[in-house]
Design a protein around this motif. Structure first.
Motif, PDB file in Angstrom:
ATOM      1  N   ARG A 229      93.561 -48.752  69.847  1.00 56.59           N
ATOM      2  CA  ARG A 229      95.009 -48.567  69.676  1.00 56.59           C
ATOM      3  C   ARG A 229      95.289 -48.010  68.291  1.00 56.59           C
ATOM      4  O   ARG A 229      94.433 -48.063  67.399  1.00 56.59           O
ATOM      5  N   GLY A 230      96.503 -47.511  68.090  1.00 60.49           N
ATOM      6  CA  GLY A 230      96.851 -47.008  66.766  1.00 60.49           C
ATOM      7  C   GLY A 230      98.362 -46.961  66.565  1.00 60.49           C
ATOM      8  O   GLY A 230      99.123 -46.905  67.541  1.00 60.49           O
ATOM      9  N   TRP A 231      98.784 -47.015  65.312  1.00 61.10           N
ATOM     10  CA  TRP A 231     100.213 -46.962  64.955  1.00 61.10           C
ATOM     11  C   TRP A 231     100.347 -46.028  63.754  1.00 61.10           C
ATOM     12  O   TRP A 231      99.537 -46.093  62.808  1.00 61.10           O
ATOM     13  N   THR A 232     101.359 -45.214  63.773  1.00 60.93           N
ATOM     14  CA  THR A 232     101.493 -44.233  62.705  1.00 60.93           C
ATOM     15  C   THR A 232     102.896 -44.328  62.091  1.00 60.93           C
ATOM     16  O   THR A 232     103.861 -44.702  62.764  1.00 60.93           O
ATOM     17  N   PHE A 233     102.996 -44.012  60.811  1.00 58.50           N
ATOM     18  CA  PHE A 233     104.275 -44.110  60.082  1.00 58.50           C
ATOM     19  C   PHE A 233     104.138 -43.397  58.752  1.00 58.50           C
ATOM     20  O   PHE A 233     103.037 -42.947  58.385  1.00 58.50           O
ATOM     21  N   THR A 234     105.254 -43.300  58.035  1.00 61.64           N
ATOM     22  CA  THR A 234     105.220 -42.698  56.703  1.00 61.64           C
ATOM     23  C   THR A 234     105.131 -43.798  55.657  1.00 61.64           C
ATOM     24  O   THR A 234     105.809 -44.816  55.759  1.00 61.64           O
ATOM     25  N   THR A 235     104.284 -43.591  54.669  1.00 64.02           N
ATOM     26  CA  THR A 235     104.183 -44.515  53.556  1.00 64.02           C
ATOM     27  C   THR A 235     103.868 -43.713  52.293  1.00 64.02           C
ATOM     28  O   THR A 235     104.122 -42.498  52.240  1.00 64.02           O
ATOM     29  N   PHE A 236     103.310 -44.354  51.289  1.00 64.80           N
ATOM     30  CA  PHE A 236     102.927 -43.657  50.059  1.00 64.80           C
ATOM     31  C   PHE A 236     101.685 -44.325  49.485  1.00 64.80           C
ATOM     32  O   PHE A 236     101.369 -45.479  49.801  1.00 64.80           O
ATOM     33  N   THR A 237     100.974 -43.576  48.669  1.00 62.66           N
ATOM     34  CA  THR A 237     100.004 -44.187  47.766  1.00 62.66           C
ATOM     35  C   THR A 237     100.573 -44.031  46.370  1.00 62.66           C
ATOM     36  O   THR A 237     101.314 -43.080  46.084  1.00 62.66           O
ATOM     37  N   LEU A 238     100.242 -44.952  45.502  1.00 68.21           N
ATOM     38  CA  LEU A 238     100.550 -44.736  44.099  1.00 68.21           C
ATOM     39  C   LEU A 238      99.237 -44.664  43.334  1.00 68.21           C
ATOM     40  O   LEU A 238      98.203 -45.181  43.772  1.00 68.21           O
ATOM     41  N   TYR A 239      99.280 -43.970  42.217  1.00 71.46           N
ATOM     42  CA  TYR A 239      98.064 -43.752  41.437  1.00 71.46           C
ATOM     43  C   TYR A 239      98.015 -44.824  40.350  1.00 71.46           C
ATOM     44  O   TYR A 239      98.770 -44.758  39.371  1.00 71.46           O
TER      45      TYR A 239
ATOM     46  N   LEU B  49      86.757 -39.299  46.280  1.00 70.30           N
ATOM     47  CA  LEU B  49      86.321 -37.939  46.628  1.00 70.30           C
ATOM     48  C   LEU B  49      87.365 -36.945  46.153  1.00 70.30           C
ATOM     49  O   LEU B  49      88.566 -37.208  46.242  1.00 70.30           O
ATOM     50  N   LYS B  50      86.928 -35.809  45.706  1.00 70.70           N
ATOM     51  CA  LYS B  50      87.875 -34.724  45.378  1.00 70.70           C
ATOM     52  C   LYS B  50      88.079 -33.922  46.665  1.00 70.70           C
ATOM     53  O   LYS B  50      87.212 -33.141  47.076  1.00 70.70           O
ATOM     54  N   ALA B  51      89.179 -34.136  47.334  1.00 68.75           N
ATOM     55  CA  ALA B  51      89.442 -33.485  48.627  1.00 68.75           C
ATOM     56  C   ALA B  51      90.940 -33.191  48.729  1.00 68.75           C
ATOM     57  O   ALA B  51      91.654 -33.802  49.530  1.00 68.75           O
TER      58      ALA B  51
ATOM     59  N   THR C   7      96.820 -36.996  42.868  1.00 71.83           N
ATOM     60  CA  THR C   7      95.899 -36.210  42.029  1.00 71.83           C
ATOM     61  C   THR C   7      95.042 -35.221  42.821  1.00 71.83           C
ATOM     62  O   THR C   7      94.324 -34.428  42.222  1.00 71.83           O
ATOM     63  N   GLY C   8      95.041 -35.318  44.150  1.00 76.18           N
ATOM     64  CA  GLY C   8      94.132 -34.497  44.964  1.00 76.18           C
ATOM     65  C   GLY C   8      92.851 -35.251  45.297  1.00 76.18           C
ATOM     66  O   GLY C   8      91.998 -34.758  46.035  1.00 76.18           O
TER      67      GLY C   8
END
Ligand code: FAD
Length: 379
Positions: free
Chosen positions: A134-144, A218-220, A244-245
């Motif tokens: 199963r899976g669930w998707t939504f908008t969120t954020f990461t902070l650095y 990883l730099k991706a 940062t990428g």
């Protein structure tokens, strides 16, 4: 804005991780308090195993399960950070908003504690990654974390806060002006010491333990979404892009494991796990030619790390304990530690609860034997 008056109270916050700094700011910005943060490690220091906050992802994907208090803390923190992460906002540069998908095959349905996330929906079978049911998707954020933590520190200092570097051996050292720079007679202490709660004299909370996390950066920069996979056998992989990428990837969480550096065998385990849930981590040119392998990820590695986030049996400790500061006086110590893998996403929520406890203790002026308030003693 910092408000001082005759009634201004001196509060010492121990700890300068995300929890200590957020709590100090919350107290300071309430007004009526002069806050000092004392800590062994600050955000400006190099990364160390003694400071979990530098190593976090850090995304906001609540894992509150049935814990109602945790759900509220996570939601309250999300509301603040969602505004902070807005395009054009003052600290937009700390955040990357993106789409996240949580995949599971462990029978857990996170809808109850995640359905407030923007654009929340369950995914269809043809969107599942290998290993997921199963899976669930939504908008969120990461902070650095390194930038965000320094922003918190700057906010605290520009509000008039004071910082002192010291490693405390016993909590009483913060009560009597024994450490240069700390107030002689603080009105209250707030302990946000993370894993340090296990060792700091006067607290020595043996319910606190590390859940060692090993991760790889990883730099991706071509990857702009995040995924997690939680499996029935207990395995767990995650990948999350930063502003940062870079993309933080991981899949090792081991309780009571104090090994302080990355284990070599962990590297391939993590790379294989995250490549399975996100083949797009491999450079686009390689994917255009053939099926990528983990060898295609090795040249992208910019850092490997491990950290010891502070977990606690019973969850985050948010309560007040009174200590004898002198034969005549007692001082409240408010605890706010044990955030496990959720210190960023619950930071503002737990800071608000700590502030409520502080205000309640100072208003009552004397020990109250109701639930959550205990008597402590200094040597
Ligand atoms: C790989 C990884 C990924 C993570 N991802 C996320 C994520 O996506 N989202 C999320 O919310 N969380 C995440 N976390 C968890 C997060 O890092 C922690 O929950 C958080 O950093 C805990 O913060 P803290 O302030 O309680 O502890 P710390 O950051 O460890 O700070 C403790 C502070 O107390 C001070 N201190 C302790 N003892 C003493 C003493 N005796 N004297 C003086 N000072 C003392 C220390 O010097 C330090 O300043 C992740 C963690 C890891 C390892």
């Amino acid at each position: 804005m910092h408000r001082e008056s005759k009634a201004t109270k001196d509060v010492v916050v121990i700890g300068a991780g995300v929890v200590g700094l957020s709590t100090a700011i919350r107290i300071q910005e309430e007004g009526g308090y002069r806050a000092t943060v004392v800590a062994e490690t600050f955000p400006t220091d190099p990364k160390t195993i003694r400071y979990a906050s530098h190593w976090a992802g850090a995304h906001h994907v609540s894992a509150a399960f049935d814990d109602k208090r945790q759900r509220e803390m996570d939601k309250g923190t999300f509301e603040i950070m969602w505004k902070d992460s807005a395009h054009g906002g003052p600290i937009q540069g700390c955040f990357l908003r993106h789409n996240h998908t949580e995949f599971r095959s462990d029978g857990v349905d996170p809808t109850e504690w995640l359905d407030y996330m923007p654009e929340f929906r369950s995914v269809s079978n043809n969107e599942l990654v290998p290993g997921a049911t199963r899976g669930w998707t939504f908008t969120t954020f990461t902070l650095y974390p390194p930038v965000y933590l320094n922003w918190l520190l700057g906010r605290f200092l520009t509000n008039g806060g004071t910082i002192v570097r010291a490693q405390l051996q016993h909590i009483s050292q913060a009560m009597h002006g024994g450490i240069s720079g700390l107030p002689q007679r603080p009105d209250a202490i707030v302990a946000c010491v993370g894993l340090g709660a296990r060792f700091l004299g006067g607290i020595e909370d043996k319910e606190v333990y590390p859940v060692r996390g090993q991760s790889i950066v990883l730099k991706a920069p071509w990857v702009k979404y995040s995924r997690t996979l939680s499996c029935a056998d207990g395995s767990y992989f995650y990948m999350m892009p930063r502003v940062t990428g870079d993309v933080l990837v991981g899949g090792i969480k081991s309780a009571n494991d104090w090994f302080p550096i990355p284990r070599k065998e962990g590297r391939d385990y993590i790379l294989a796990g995250v490549l399975a849930i996100c083949p797009e981590l491999a450079p686009p040119k390689i994917r255009a030619e053939r099926v990528p392998t983990i060898d295609d990820l090795r040249p992208l590695i910019v850092e490997e790390g491990c950290a010891l986030p502070p977990s606690r049996n019973g969850g985050i400790r948010l309560e007040t304990e009174w200590f004898k500061a002198s034969p005549q006086s007692k001082i409240p110590v408010v605890y706010n530690y044990g955030h496990a893998g959720m210190g960023f996403q619950s930071s503002w929520g737990s800071a608000s609860i700590a502030l409520d406890l502080l205000e309640e203790a100072l208003a009552s002026g004397e020990p109250n034997t109701s639930k959550g308030t205990k008597q402590g003693a200094c040597p």
